[in-house]
Enzyme design. Structure first.
Site, PDB file in Angstrom:
ATOM      1  N   ASP A  22      48.948  20.006  67.679  1.00 53.37           N
ATOM      2  CA  ASP A  22      49.536  21.193  67.066  1.00 53.37           C
ATOM      3  C   ASP A  22      50.475  20.526  66.042  1.00 53.37           C
ATOM      4  O   ASP A  22      51.138  19.422  66.444  1.00 53.37           O
ATOM      5  CB  ASP A  22      50.038  22.079  68.087  1.00 53.37           C
ATOM      6  CG  ASP A  22      50.795  23.288  67.501  1.00 53.37           C
ATOM      7  OD1 ASP A  22      49.966  23.691  66.358  1.00 53.37           O
ATOM      8  OD2 ASP A  22      51.615  24.101  67.928  1.00 53.37           O
ATOM      9  N   ASN A  70      42.514  31.309  66.388  1.00 57.92           N
ATOM     10  CA  ASN A  70      42.629  30.587  65.192  1.00 57.92           C
ATOM     11  C   ASN A  70      41.830  31.401  64.005  1.00 57.92           C
ATOM     12  O   ASN A  70      41.968  31.124  62.782  1.00 57.92           O
ATOM     13  CB  ASN A  70      42.530  29.182  65.124  1.00 57.92           C
ATOM     14  CG  ASN A  70      43.483  28.443  65.615  1.00 57.92           C
ATOM     15  OD1 ASN A  70      43.259  27.415  66.259  1.00 57.92           O
ATOM     16  ND2 ASN A  70      44.678  28.909  65.615  1.00 57.92           N
TER      17      ASN A  70
HETATM   18  C1  IPE Z   1      46.772  25.816  69.587  1.00 59.84           C
HETATM   19  O1  IPE Z   1      47.694  25.760  68.481  1.00 59.84           O
HETATM   20  C2  IPE Z   1      45.240  25.723  69.104  1.00 59.84           C
HETATM   21  C3  IPE Z   1      44.846  24.321  68.639  1.00 59.84           C
HETATM   22  C4  IPE Z   1      45.774  23.394  68.503  1.00 59.84           C
HETATM   23  C5  IPE Z   1      43.793  23.996  68.050  1.00 59.84           C
HETATM   24  P1  IPE Z   1      48.125  27.216  67.762  1.00 59.84           P
HETATM   25  O2  IPE Z   1      49.057  26.752  66.640  1.00 59.84           O
HETATM   26  O3  IPE Z   1      46.959  27.968  67.336  1.00 59.84           O
HETATM   27  O4  IPE Z   1      48.953  27.796  68.884  1.00 59.84           O
HETATM   28  P2  IPE Z   1      49.784  29.023  68.570  1.00 59.84           P
HETATM   29  O5  IPE Z   1      49.421  30.157  68.015  1.00 59.84           O
HETATM   30  O6  IPE Z   1      51.216  28.377  67.942  1.00 59.84           O
HETATM   31  O7  IPE Z   1      50.474  29.345  70.154  1.00 59.84           O
HETATM   32  C1  IPE Z   2      47.147  22.607  64.573  1.00 59.49           C
HETATM   33  O1  IPE Z   2      48.195  22.920  63.651  1.00 59.49           O
HETATM   34  C2  IPE Z   2      45.992  22.705  64.111  1.00 59.49           C
HETATM   35  C3  IPE Z   2      45.160  24.077  64.460  1.00 59.49           C
HETATM   36  C4  IPE Z   2      45.764  24.997  65.147  1.00 59.49           C
HETATM   37  C5  IPE Z   2      43.895  24.305  63.792  1.00 59.49           C
HETATM   38  P1  IPE Z   2      48.808  23.896  63.257  1.00 59.49           P
HETATM   39  O2  IPE Z   2      48.134  24.548  61.851  1.00 59.49           O
HETATM   40  O3  IPE Z   2      48.879  25.024  64.271  1.00 59.49           O
HETATM   41  O4  IPE Z   2      50.202  23.651  62.677  1.00 59.49           O
HETATM   42  P2  IPE Z   2      51.733  24.512  62.840  1.00 59.49           P
HETATM   43  O5  IPE Z   2      51.651  24.869  64.312  1.00 59.49           O
HETATM   44  O6  IPE Z   2      51.518  25.717  61.944  1.00 59.49           O
HETATM   45  O7  IPE Z   2      52.635  23.694  62.426  1.00 59.49           O
HETATM   46 MG    MG Z   3      50.254  25.441  65.405  1.00 56.21          MG
END
Ligand code: IPE
Ligand code: IPE
Ligand code: MG
Length: 249
Positions: A22, A70
């Site tokens: 993340d 997502n």
């Molecule tokens: C969790 O990250 C999913 C992945 C890393 C693929 P998210 O960024 O989607 O999680 P939330 O929504 O902040 O909990």
């Molecule tokens: C994780 O990084 C990747 C996926 C969830 C696909 P994020 O895209 O959630 O990045 P943040 O949490 O918004 O910084």
């Molecule tokens: Mg995230």
């Protein structure tokens, strides 16, 4: 040369490490870039995690790559992630193969665009006889759905007389999960500073050690991974027993 790596006890390695990768969006934002720039820069971090596991012989690495939630992101971001996935699989398939890794996919892959599914299944097939380690991609994955599906499928089997209600135990239940062939998670790592699970492997982390790192995913290095293993090895896993009982074992 890694001094941190030298601190790892090869007798006490986790069998299964899972990572919630993340923080890509925030990493990009802090550089004044679009979120997708963060996703592109996450590939090196993925490589670092895979290589680190491979170097110290951790048999299972599961990467949370795209959650069922997502799908609700803006379509441009979802599309960019899907394209990046296809590109990366095309570029990295040989590398995964030559490292002796077997790739698996868990999640609702029917929802993925055909090209993504095709590439994934190609790499799964290509690497199916590899035995050095297992790389599991959680894609279009949501743990609550996985558990609900297991419940539904067990119910069908009970109805059809294939399963006796009294035989439903932990082992049987696990045989209905995507992860049926994998050991339980020993260590769960989440980057980005968020302290939550976000619908990832809820059943499988029942007794995992949890580590939440204040690092954004694109900055993840092999040494950070090795340090996670060292920290894991400094924990006493008690499984409900007392510390004294564990020492006698
Ligand atoms: C969790 O990250 C999913 C992945 C890393 C693929 P998210 O960024 O989607 O999680 P939330 O929504 O902040 O909990
Ligand atoms: C994780 O990084 C990747 C996926 C969830 C696909 P994020 O895209 O959630 O990045 P943040 O949490 O918004 O910084
Ligand atoms: Mg995230």
């Amino acid at each position: 040369m890694s001094l941190i790596k030298d601190k790892i006890n090869s007798e006490n390695l986790p069998k299964h490490v899972a990572i919630i990768m993340d923080g890509n969006g925030r990493w990009a934002k802090s550089r004044g870039e679009k979120r997708t720039f963060g996703h592109k820069n996450a590939i090196d971090a993925v490589r670092n995690a895979i290589n680190a596991c491979n170097e110290i012989n951790i048999p299972y690495l599961t990467l949370y790559t795209f959650s069922s939630e997502n799908w609700n992101r803006p379509p441009e971001e979802v599309n960019a992630l899907m394209s990046l996935l296809v590109e990366t699989l095309l570029l990295e398939a040989d590398e995964i193969f030559s490292k002796g890794l077997r790739m698996h996919v868990i999640g609702n892959i029917e929802k993925l665009p055909p090209l993504v599914k095709e590439q994934l299944l190609r790499v799964v097939e290509l690497t199916k006889d590899n035995i050095k380690g297992n790389l599991v991609l959680a894609l279009s994955y949501g743990s609550q759905n996985e558990i609900l599906n297991a419940v539904k499928n067990i119910s069908v089997d009970v109805k059809e007389g294939k399963v006796d209600i009294d035989s439903i135990d932990q082992k049987l239940f696990e045989s209905y999960l995507y992860t049926k062939d994998f050991p339980p998670v020993d260590l769960l790592i989440r980057t980005s500073g968020e302290i939550r699970i976000s619908n990832f492997l809820l059943w499988q982390i029942a007794y995992a050690e949890l580590q939440f790192l204040d690092v954004l995913w694109p900055d993840f290095t092999k040494d950070i991974f090795f340090q996670c293993i060292v920290d894991y090895q400094n924990k006493e896993r008690r499984y409900g027993l007392t510390g004294d009982q564990i020492k006698i074992q």
